[in-house]
Each structure stands twice: as structure tokens, then as C-alpha cells.
Design an enzyme around this catalytic site. Sequence first.
Site, mmCIF file in Angstrom:
data_model
loop_
_atom_site.group_PDB
_atom_site.id
_atom_site.type_symbol
_atom_site.label_atom_id
_atom_site.label_comp_id
_atom_site.label_asym_id
_atom_site.label_seq_id
_atom_site.Cartn_x
_atom_site.Cartn_y
_atom_site.Cartn_z
ATOM 1 N N GLU A 44 0.860 -1.354 0.057
ATOM 2 C CA GLU A 44 0.080 -0.093 0.035
ATOM 3 C C GLU A 44 0.738 1.157 -0.130
ATOM 4 O O GLU A 44 1.695 1.251 0.792
ATOM 5 C CB GLU A 44 -0.986 -0.041 1.416
ATOM 6 C CG GLU A 44 -1.838 1.345 1.521
ATOM 7 C CD GLU A 44 -2.492 1.265 2.651
ATOM 8 O OE1 GLU A 44 -2.048 0.560 3.510
ATOM 9 O OE2 GLU A 44 -3.632 2.134 2.640
ATOM 10 N N LYS A 111 -9.189 2.244 -2.148
ATOM 11 C CA LYS A 111 -9.494 1.742 -0.833
ATOM 12 C C LYS A 111 -10.943 2.293 -0.324
ATOM 13 O O LYS A 111 -11.320 3.473 -0.331
ATOM 14 C CB LYS A 111 -8.385 2.248 -0.059
ATOM 15 C CG LYS A 111 -8.257 1.892 1.565
ATOM 16 C CD LYS A 111 -7.118 2.239 2.407
ATOM 17 C CE LYS A 111 -6.997 1.627 3.480
ATOM 18 N NZ LYS A 111 -5.849 2.118 4.325
ATOM 19 N N TYR A 117 -8.968 6.241 13.438
ATOM 20 C CA TYR A 117 -9.335 6.091 14.661
ATOM 21 C C TYR A 117 -7.871 5.656 15.189
ATOM 22 O O TYR A 117 -7.039 5.504 14.361
ATOM 23 C CB TYR A 117 -10.139 5.044 14.998
ATOM 24 C CG TYR A 117 -10.055 3.638 14.108
ATOM 25 C CD1 TYR A 117 -10.726 3.266 13.192
ATOM 26 C CD2 TYR A 117 -8.915 2.892 14.948
ATOM 27 C CE1 TYR A 117 -10.182 2.042 12.387
ATOM 28 C CE2 TYR A 117 -8.654 1.717 14.085
ATOM 29 C CZ TYR A 117 -9.423 1.395 12.854
ATOM 30 O OH TYR A 117 -9.009 0.271 12.312
ATOM 31 N N CYS A 148 -5.166 -2.942 2.668
ATOM 32 C CA CYS A 148 -4.973 -2.906 4.050
ATOM 33 C C CYS A 148 -6.631 -3.096 4.797
ATOM 34 O O CYS A 148 -6.934 -3.952 4.774
ATOM 35 C CB CYS A 148 -4.281 -1.854 4.613
ATOM 36 S SG CYS A 148 -3.513 -1.619 6.341
ATOM 37 N N SER A 174 0.971 -1.546 7.296
ATOM 38 C CA SER A 174 0.317 -1.977 8.396
ATOM 39 C C SER A 174 1.263 -1.393 9.739
ATOM 40 O O SER A 174 2.411 -2.079 9.683
ATOM 41 C CB SER A 174 -0.055 -3.339 8.750
ATOM 42 O OG SER A 174 -0.219 -3.790 9.983
#
Lengths: 348, 307
Positions: A44, A111, A117, A148, A174
Site C-alpha cells: 500500500e 481503498k 481512529y 489494508c 500496517s
Amino acid sequence: VQPLRIALAQVAPRLGDLESNLARHHELLGQARDGGAGLVVFPELGLTGYQLQDLAAEVAMRLDDPRLSRLASATTGLSAVVSFVEESGDHRLFIAAALLEDGEVRHVHRKLYLPTYGLFDERRFFSPGDVLRAVPSRLGVGVGLGICEDFWHVSTPQILALDGAQVLVNVSSSPGRDLAMSSEVGLGTASSWRTLMRTYAQLTTSFVVFCNRVGVDESISFWGGSEVIGPGGGSVFSAPMFDEGLFLVDVDLADVRRERIALPLLRDERPELVSREWRRLIAERAGLAPDSTAEEGAEDGLDVAAGAAPGRPIGFRGAGGGSSAPAGPAGPPERAAPAKARPKAGAA
Amino acid sequence: VTRATPAIPVGADGTPLFELPAELAIDTDVARRVIGGFVRGQLRQAGWERAVVGLSGGIDSALVAYLVAEAIGPERLRCVLMPYSSSSPASRADAETVVADLGCASEVVEISPMVDGFFGTGEVAGAAGPEGLAASPLRRGNFAARMRMAVLYDRSVTWGGLVVGTGNKTESLIGYTTLFGDSACAFNPIGDLYKSQVRQVAAAIGVPEQVIRKAPSADLWPGQTDEAEAGFSYPELDRLLFWRIDKRRSVEEVVALGFDAALVERVDRMVATSEFKRQVPPIAKLGPRTAGVDYLYPRRRPGSARG
């Protein structure tokens, strides 16, 4: 036997440095080709780095960008998945992954789920995609792309598999976190991903190709650990955590057929049932239908009934049927009687 | 798969080096791996090759020195020992042991003239005037921490290295730091490790046993220890912070876990009152784009590296 050599490009992109990342992609595409790979997967935002913030607009490419065309033209006789910031004609920014094949941009996935968050702030800078499609590929099987967080929503791999994907590709950046002895590999994030990818491979009886970046953006360290999981849910290959590298993995795509004959889960999926129940849920959540799991007396669209709370919650009608009788500061709160009949929205 | 908690490291005499609450156990190999990449990444992205660490003789700065040496090699690390006249000689000896073990560059800069020049000594007033002679230990401690910061940032220039932070997560959360003093740094590799986790990594990487075993101290006056001053033990405090903050447990829930309600309330207050120490100062919003508000760039991006 349908042999396929997959190259996992577990790279450490340079943040915001599109030119140097493009050069690295060209270099690795060449190495993968020399190594006999048929599918090369980059992580990504491998072309831009992850923690872009306001840089996102500065590294964005339109789909007609010549730099993207040049990258595509390096894929003659190859399939490659690359990821970058895409700017649409109306100037929205997307986190995109493109399937490049035989010199062309074959498919673009935007995506769908933008985590905003915890340590993530993607929705602030990006627009979510609205399309989820599997795509036929020169590999002879359908390919489904996810980015992801897309694979933290169970419907994504399921829809891709039902749409014809036999190879699910997830490209990720990640961030490693949750250092704990209680995790399988010492890192909570890695344990969760490993569990998810195996589960999706098994439930969709598809190959799952997971390519996660390494390196550091600001505070965040990306943990790598890219994997290829077979359609039975077992790992075919696990790349080392944190090490940069181009990893070649051989698979037999015929495993998909064998697994699906033996375990016809996809055959037995009930998309019409799922669709029906989701339509019901959507109507209930929108207040357009009574919600069977709401408290008695709750307005449609709200799952809790107005109780004896002080004051009268906005939007709840009292026993008088919508007459506004504001409780004075000194007056006792009036308890709204549960509305037996469910008035349609807008009825007074 | 849940792996068994490893045995707590033992010292030369076979007794445990420290107390380790089970929920704070980490995989030290993974921690070292992440931190090594972090240190190298921070330096590379900033265009620097060297690092400066202020070494007190305590476990936090010792661990940072070992981690930096492991990440970039001891030849690129300079440790600066900055004792005050009342600092414990044992601390200095421990710091020298670390330097000798690592084989890195080091120097001693006495900060006594700087601190005494401000507050004065004996009956001779310093730059602060006569009132400074009666300054409290707190004022003196804060001032000393800021003098050490000033020395480190000067050495950052002369050595050509970035200043590496040495504050741990526990002291940061309770605010047991001096703003723009010991908390000032270019980057911090251990700021997300509780004291109990600092001890685990320290034992794994080879920090000398006496440094791991001794009672943590800010060394602001002879015999001072963190735990005596604060009134709780690090394992207990670490556990409480872990459940309250990392695991988002409510006050009622941590009390149900067995924590003393008065302690919980006190620690909660320390965390809340020190919030300002963990953040960049706010800028009054006036223009269309304001740093940290709606001008949001990574610290390191193309063109931002030195040279």
C-alpha cells in the site's frame, strides 16, 4: 498444474519521494522478471510512503499520468500490483492499487475503508472508493484487490471471491504495535493479520497474497511479514518481519479447484439471503422500518426508548402526540409514554 | 497461540533482577528490532549519522545508549556525563562502566558552575539574585535538567549528532519530567516502554547488572529515589497505568482488579495535570494554515534532510 511464481516486494518506501520510489519499483520489477515471477505485488502506497498528511495532494497521480503509464509499460508478460495516491478528475484523493498487466492499467481499486481512529487519520486526507470488483487477469484466474483496512471488513474478501477472484491480493502499510509476549509473534498487529489472512483464504477457498511494507515513517514502524496463504488456509510462505526484500513464492493455482471441489463453501454461499437481510438492516438503521432488536417504544431508527431522563430528548414525541410542552427548569420532567403506533418519519 | 511468559532474568547471584508483572512482559527481540529500525530511520531521514546521549548512570539512559550503539554502531555515539556537585559518585561510576563496555566516545561536562552561577553558592548570590540562594530542590532540579539539555544541544552541533531522548513511558505519563529539560530530544526510542519493560530490554541487551538493580533516582539530592518520593513501586504503577491507559479500564474496573482506590485517584490526577508536558504548545489560531492544526506535514519529507 497451473504454476505461478509470485514476487512479494516487501519494500520501505521513502516518504513523499515519488521519483525515488518509482525508480525502486522499476528496479524490482526487473528483478522479479529475471526471477521468473508472473505476479509482482508492492505494498500500500509503495510509491509514496504512508504517513503523508498534507503531502498527499503533492504526490497524487491521475490515471493518465505518464509516470504510471511508464510503470505499466514495464509489465509486458507480467502482472503487477502497485499502490499510490490517485487524484480523480474532480480532485478527490484516493489510496489506490492498480493491477498492471502487459503494459496496461488493467484495473484500479480505490481503498474502501479509511481507518480514522487510534493512530490512523486517513479520512481526513482521502476519499473512500465506492466500487468493489474482481477482475479477470492474464494469470488465467480472477484477481481481487483490497487495501489494508478493506480486509478488516469481512464482506470485502467474500464479495471479491463471489465476483470471481481466485487470488485475493491485499496490499498494506500496517503499523506495528501492541508489543506483547502474549502474541504469537511478539506483535499484536502481526498476530491479528496472520489470523485474518488464513481465515479469509479458508472461507473464500482462494489464495490470499498479503504484501506489507517495512521501514519507518515518523513514529511508525511497519512490520512486513508478507505472506502467501493457500486456499486451504495454510501458509505457503511467510516473509520475515521488518526485513526489506523481494521474496519469490511458487504456488499451484490448481489448488483452488481442488479445494473448492472438496469444500464447496462458495457454491453454498447465499448472496440473495445476505442481500435481503442487509436491505432490511439498512432500512431499520435509516428509520424506515421497525427494528426488531430495539427497545419497546423506541422511535424507528433509534434503538433506545426515551426514558425518565430529565428533560425531553429532542425528536421524541410525548403522550400528546407531538405537542411541544417544554419542561420548565423548575418543573418535573414529564415521562414520554411509549409510542405504540410507529409514526412514519415526517408525520405530525 | 499464547507463549509462556519467560522467566525473569536473574543476576550473578541467581536472584531475579527485577519484579516483572506478567501483563507487561514483551518480546525483547521484537522491541530491539523495531527500535533499531526506528533509530536508523530517524537519523537517515534527518540526514544525520551520529547521536548524542546524556548518560546519568541510571537504567533509562544506559539502555538508550546500548540501543543506539546496537542500531548504528558505538563509533557513531557520543555519551555525555553531566554531573552536578551533589550527584552520586556511584552514578558517575556506573555511567563510566557503560561507556567502557560500549566503547563509544564520551566526555564529562560538570554542570555545577552553570547551576551555581544562577542560584549562587554559600552566601554569594548568583544571576538569580539573593533570593536564588534559598531556591527549592524542585527549582534546582528543573534548572539542572535544563542545563543538561543546553549542553546536549551544544554537543549535537559539535559532535554532529541528534540528541536521543531517554524518558520512559511511566515517567512521561505521571509527568515526572522537566519540560524542555530531560524530555527535550530529537527522537525517543524508549518513550513507549513502561519502566518494567525498560528493565526487560535492558537485561536482554546487556546493561550492567548493578544499573538494572539499583533503585531509580532523579539524583537531585543524595539518597533520593523515585519510589520513595512518589510513594509507590514501579511494578505497581506500571500495572495501573497499563490497565487504565493501554487497556482503557475505568476507575471502578481497576479497583475491582485490586488497585487501591486512593492510589488510582492520585495517579489519574498526575496523568491529567501533566497532559501539557506531553504535547506541543498550542498556537493561537489566526491565519488560514497553522502548524499542527491545519498545516500537517511529516517532520521528515523530501528536502527536509540536512545537507
